[in-house]
Design a protein around this motif. Structure first.
Motif, PDB file in Angstrom:
ATOM      1  N   ASN A  89       0.831  -1.200   0.000  1.00  0.00           N
ATOM      2  CA  ASN A  89       0.000   0.000   0.000  1.00  0.00           C
ATOM      3  C   ASN A  89       0.865   1.248   0.000  1.00  0.00           C
ATOM      4  N   LYS A 112      -1.902  -2.297  -3.491  1.00  0.00           N
ATOM      5  CA  LYS A 112      -3.047  -3.157  -3.166  1.00  0.00           C
ATOM      6  C   LYS A 112      -4.386  -2.439  -3.290  1.00  0.00           C
ATOM      7  N   SER A 113      -4.450  -1.234  -2.788  1.00  0.00           N
ATOM      8  CA  SER A 113      -5.730  -0.525  -2.745  1.00  0.00           C
ATOM      9  C   SER A 113      -6.188  -0.025  -4.112  1.00  0.00           C
ATOM     10  N   GLU A 114      -5.331  -0.122  -5.108  1.00  0.00           N
ATOM     11  CA  GLU A 114      -5.662   0.417  -6.427  1.00  0.00           C
ATOM     12  C   GLU A 114      -5.912  -0.659  -7.492  1.00  0.00           C
TER      13      GLU A 114
END
Length: 131
Positions: A89, A112-114
Motif C-alpha cells: 500500500n 493493493k488498494s488500487e
C-alpha cells in the motif's frame, strides 16, 4: 478450471489479504505456495522454485529482520529467475524506487488498494506469457 502448470509463491503476512489472493490464483489453475515472513519466503523460493513471486514489502521484521525489499535482494543474490511482483500500500517514490532496484529488471510494483485481485492475476499471467 484447467491447470496452468505454473507455481506462484505469495509472501504476505496479512491473512485477510493472503486468503482471497491465494483462492483467486488457485481458481485460475496456479499451484500456490505461501509464506508469512521473509525467511519462510526465501526457504520456499529455494525449495519450490516458483515461476513468479508476489512479495509484500511490509513484512514483519521482528522474526528475521527482513522486509520485502530485503527478501528481493536476497532472492536476486541467490540467482532466482522468478519475476517479482511487489504488492504493497506504499505509494511514495522512495519505496517504489527501492523495490524496483532490489528486484530483477522485470519486477512489477502493485498498490493493493488500487487494483482488484483479478487484475493481479492478469498481470501475473502477462508476466508469465499466459493468455
Amino acid at each position: 478450471m484447467e491447470k496452468i502448470n505454473k507455481k506462484i509463491l505469495i509472501v504476505e503476512d496479512e491473512t485477510s489479504f493472503l486468503l482471497p489472493l491465494q483462492k483467486v490464483f488457485s481458481e485460475e489453475g496456479f499451484d500456490v505456495v505461501h509464506a508469512k515472513n521473509g525467511q519462510e519466503g526465501l526457504e520456499l523460493a529455494e525449495k519450490e522454485k516458483p515461476d513468479i513471486i508476489i512479495l509484500d514489502i511490509l513484512l514483519p521484521t521482528e522474526t528475521d529482520g527482513m522486509d520485502g525489499i530485503e527478501v528481493a535482494k536476497k532472492l536476486k543474490e541467490a540467482g532466482s529467475m522468478a519475476p517479482i511482483m511487489f504488492l504493497t500500500n506504499l505509494k511514495d517514490a522512495t519505496h517504489i524506487g527501492n523495490a524496483m532496484e532490489s528486484g530483477r529488471h522485470d519486477s512489477d510494483y502493485i498498490v493493493k488498494s488500487e487494483i482488484s485481485l483479478e487484475d493481479i492475476v492478469k498481470r501475473a499471467k502477462t508476466k508469465l506469457g499466459i493468455k
